[in-house]
Motif scaffolding. Structure first.
Motif, PDB file in Angstrom:
ATOM      1  N   ALA A 265       0.824  -1.260  -0.010  1.00 54.02           N
ATOM      2  CA  ALA A 265      -0.091   0.108   0.221  1.00 54.02           C
ATOM      3  C   ALA A 265       0.933   1.270   0.017  1.00 54.02           C
ATOM      4  N   ILE A 266       1.694   1.269   0.880  1.00 47.93           N
ATOM      5  CA  ILE A 266       2.841   2.368   1.196  1.00 47.93           C
ATOM      6  C   ILE A 266       2.044   3.677   1.069  1.00 47.93           C
ATOM      7  N   ASN A 267       0.575   3.705   1.371  1.00 47.60           N
ATOM      8  CA  ASN A 267       0.040   5.037   1.231  1.00 47.60           C
ATOM      9  C   ASN A 267      -1.512   4.879   1.700  1.00 47.60           C
ATOM     10  N   PRO A 268      -1.565   5.626   2.811  1.00 48.08           N
ATOM     11  CA  PRO A 268      -3.051   5.238   3.546  1.00 48.08           C
ATOM     12  C   PRO A 268      -4.206   5.643   2.916  1.00 48.08           C
ATOM     13  N   ALA A 269      -4.002   6.772   2.039  1.00 49.88           N
ATOM     14  CA  ALA A 269      -5.386   7.075   1.054  1.00 49.88           C
ATOM     15  C   ALA A 269      -5.510   6.147   0.224  1.00 49.88           C
ATOM     16  N   ARG A 270      -4.392   5.433  -0.708  1.00 52.06           N
ATOM     17  CA  ARG A 270      -4.469   4.308  -1.587  1.00 52.06           C
ATOM     18  C   ARG A 270      -5.245   3.279  -1.209  1.00 52.06           C
ATOM     19  N   ASP A 271      -5.325   2.867   0.301  1.00 52.33           N
ATOM     20  CA  ASP A 271      -5.885   1.705   0.610  1.00 52.33           C
ATOM     21  C   ASP A 271      -7.303   2.181   1.296  1.00 52.33           C
ATOM     22  N   LEU A 272      -7.145   2.953   2.191  1.00 49.80           N
ATOM     23  CA  LEU A 272      -8.416   3.286   2.883  1.00 49.80           C
ATOM     24  C   LEU A 272      -9.557   3.997   2.043  1.00 49.80           C
ATOM     25  N   GLY A 273      -9.194   4.831   1.112  1.00 51.05           N
ATOM     26  CA  GLY A 273     -10.276   5.507   0.318  1.00 51.05           C
ATOM     27  C   GLY A 273     -11.011   4.551  -0.393  1.00 51.05           C
ATOM     28  N   PRO A 274     -10.311   3.466  -1.260  1.00 46.12           N
ATOM     29  CA  PRO A 274     -10.971   2.605  -2.055  1.00 46.12           C
ATOM     30  C   PRO A 274     -11.578   1.681  -1.131  1.00 46.12           C
ATOM     31  N   ARG A 275     -11.064   1.249   0.025  1.00 49.58           N
ATOM     32  CA  ARG A 275     -11.898   0.154   0.677  1.00 49.58           C
ATOM     33  C   ARG A 275     -13.169   0.875   1.191  1.00 49.58           C
ATOM     34  N   ILE A 276     -13.091   1.928   1.763  1.00 52.64           N
ATOM     35  CA  ILE A 276     -14.399   2.658   1.937  1.00 52.64           C
ATOM     36  C   ILE A 276     -15.402   2.486   0.949  1.00 52.64           C
ATOM     37  N   ALA A 277     -14.882   2.775  -0.444  1.00 53.13           N
ATOM     38  CA  ALA A 277     -15.763   2.574  -1.613  1.00 53.13           C
ATOM     39  C   ALA A 277     -16.148   1.306  -1.956  1.00 53.13           C
ATOM     40  N   HIS A 278     -15.379   0.183  -1.483  1.00 51.46           N
ATOM     41  CA  HIS A 278     -15.760  -1.116  -1.509  1.00 51.46           C
ATOM     42  C   HIS A 278     -16.899  -1.619  -0.720  1.00 51.46           C
ATOM     43  N   PHE A 279     -16.789  -0.891   0.400  1.00 53.11           N
ATOM     44  CA  PHE A 279     -17.817  -1.066   1.510  1.00 53.11           C
ATOM     45  C   PHE A 279     -19.099  -0.681   1.436  1.00 53.11           C
ATOM     46  N   VAL A 280     -19.166   0.591   0.618  1.00 55.01           N
ATOM     47  CA  VAL A 280     -20.403   1.390   0.422  1.00 55.01           C
ATOM     48  C   VAL A 280     -20.931   1.049  -0.961  1.00 55.01           C
ATOM     49  N   LEU A 281     -20.271   0.577  -2.224  1.00 51.17           N
ATOM     50  CA  LEU A 281     -20.666   0.194  -3.494  1.00 51.17           C
ATOM     51  C   LEU A 281     -21.426  -1.022  -3.498  1.00 51.17           C
ATOM     52  N   PRO A 282     -22.671  -0.926  -4.440  1.00 49.77           N
ATOM     53  CA  PRO A 282     -23.240  -2.297  -4.667  1.00 49.77           C
ATOM     54  C   PRO A 282     -22.443  -3.131  -5.537  1.00 49.77           C
ATOM     55  N   ILE A 283     -21.399  -3.765  -5.108  1.00 52.04           N
ATOM     56  CA  ILE A 283     -20.577  -4.555  -5.856  1.00 52.04           C
ATOM     57  C   ILE A 283     -21.269  -6.254  -5.649  1.00 52.04           C
ATOM     58  N   ALA A 284     -21.501  -6.890  -6.956  1.00 49.02           N
ATOM     59  CA  ALA A 284     -22.161  -8.103  -6.543  1.00 49.02           C
ATOM     60  C   ALA A 284     -21.296  -9.200  -6.089  1.00 49.02           C
ATOM     61  N   GLY A 285     -21.664  -9.769  -4.994  1.00 51.29           N
ATOM     62  CA  GLY A 285     -21.000 -10.858  -4.488  1.00 51.29           C
ATOM     63  C   GLY A 285     -19.648 -10.306  -3.760  1.00 51.29           C
ATOM     64  N   LYS A 286     -19.522  -9.048  -3.346  1.00 54.90           N
ATOM     65  CA  LYS A 286     -18.326  -8.564  -2.788  1.00 54.90           C
ATOM     66  C   LYS A 286     -17.710  -9.079  -1.575  1.00 54.90           C
ATOM     67  N   GLY A 287     -18.617  -9.580  -0.500  1.00 48.85           N
ATOM     68  CA  GLY A 287     -17.993 -10.230   0.539  1.00 48.85           C
ATOM     69  C   GLY A 287     -17.503  -9.095   1.670  1.00 48.85           C
ATOM     70  N   SER A 288     -16.643  -9.393   2.699  1.00 51.51           N
ATOM     71  CA  SER A 288     -16.026  -8.570   3.409  1.00 51.51           C
ATOM     72  C   SER A 288     -15.206  -7.465   3.007  1.00 51.51           C
ATOM     73  N   SER A 289     -14.957  -6.281   3.424  1.00 51.49           N
ATOM     74  CA  SER A 289     -13.909  -5.267   3.273  1.00 51.49           C
ATOM     75  C   SER A 289     -12.697  -5.362   4.299  1.00 51.49           C
ATOM     76  N   ASN A 290     -12.802  -6.438   5.076  1.00 52.66           N
ATOM     77  CA  ASN A 290     -11.568  -7.013   5.921  1.00 52.66           C
ATOM     78  C   ASN A 290     -11.165  -5.616   6.691  1.00 52.66           C
ATOM     79  N   TRP A 291     -11.899  -5.016   7.627  1.00 50.77           N
ATOM     80  CA  TRP A 291     -11.760  -3.911   8.369  1.00 50.77           C
ATOM     81  C   TRP A 291     -10.590  -4.413   9.402  1.00 50.77           C
ATOM     82  N   SER A 292     -10.498  -5.619   9.861  1.00 54.20           N
ATOM     83  CA  SER A 292      -9.455  -5.940  10.869  1.00 54.20           C
ATOM     84  C   SER A 292      -8.208  -5.827  10.345  1.00 54.20           C
ATOM     85  N   TYR A 293      -7.913  -5.611   9.142  1.00 51.16           N
ATOM     86  CA  TYR A 293      -6.554  -5.467   8.540  1.00 51.16           C
ATOM     87  C   TYR A 293      -6.540  -4.050   8.018  1.00 51.16           C
TER      88      TYR A 293
END
Length: 237
Positions: free
Chosen positions: A185-213
């Motif tokens: 990642a070497i970049n907090p925004a590169r990981d966290l911003g898209p992870r939030i997008a993964h969490f909120v977007l209606p992606i078919a069969g997306k599963g967990s956003s792995n917040w523990s990591y």
């Protein structure tokens, strides 16, 4: 263009190209599916380089909260602008991830593996080990920031545009040499911003956003960047 807008646009471009190459390599029925890690690392290198060329003259093209904080620690960037830059980077990263989702819209349903879908947006460890994973992000970001500070040293002269090209290859080098453990990642925004997008977007069969990591690619890069700034200042003073 204001620095805020520049960082937002630059980080958005970064994620469109970087997340886009991850999507192309991992999502089913993409013509570039299974093209491999080298394609991903070069895709991210080009992503950083192109984004920096676009907005570098307006904001310095930090595109990375860890770099912004490190530059402030090094005394090269005013602390009162750190929050503004990080906010722009986070918004840009989220919007870039939304663009990638839209571009590959039919491919999400075709891809059964939720982990592959999450990997388009954010990083994850090859072997789950909290200390080792955190250390990988610290080391990768330390190398990134230390080299960037060295490239910006007084007396270091480059032909117009050459420094930005070198930075792109620096990202490729980090990815090839150090990226296989956590996806660098070497970049907090590169990981966290898209992870939030993964969490909120209606992606078919997306599963967990792995917040523990999710804290590791945020905390690790910040620690690595700050350490690089401190060590660099000790060496050059």
């Amino acid at each position: 263009m204001s620095p805020f807008v520049a960082e937002l646009i630059g980080t958005m471009i970064l994620i469109v190209f970087g997340g886009g190459v991850c999507a192309g390599v991992t999502l089913k029925k993409s013509l570039s599916q299974n093209s491999g890690w080298i394609v991903i690392t070069f895709g991210w290198g080009f992503a950083v380089m192109i984004a920096a060329y676009v907005v570098g003259n307006y904001s310095g093209a930090h595109l990375n909260p860890a770099l912004t904080i490190a530059l402030a620690v090094a005394g090269s960037f005013p602390w009162d602008q750190v929050g503004t830059y990080i906010a722009a980077q986070m918004i840009g990263a989220f919007l870039g991830a939304v663009v990638v989702w839209l571009h590959y819209l039919p491919h999400w349903k075709e891809t059964e593996d939720p982990g592959a879908k999450l990997g388009v947006f954010s990083t994850g460890p090859a072997i789950k080990n909290t200390f080792a994973n955190l250390l990988s992000e610290i080391i990768g970001t330390f190398v990134l920031v230390f080299v960037l500070l060295a490239l910006g040293a007084k007396g270091m002269k480059f032909a117009d545009g050459l420094k930005t090209l070198i930075v792109g290859f620096l990202i490729v080098g980090i990815g090839l040499s150090l990226g296989g453990t956590t996806g660098y990642a070497i970049n907090p925004a590169r990981d966290l911003g898209p992870r939030i997008a993964h969490f909120v977007l209606p992606i078919a069969g997306k599963g967990s956003s792995n917040w523990s990591y999710a804290w590791i690619p945020v905390v690790g890069p910040i620690i690595g960047g700050v350490l690089a700034a401190v060590v660099y200042n000790l060496i050059v003073q």
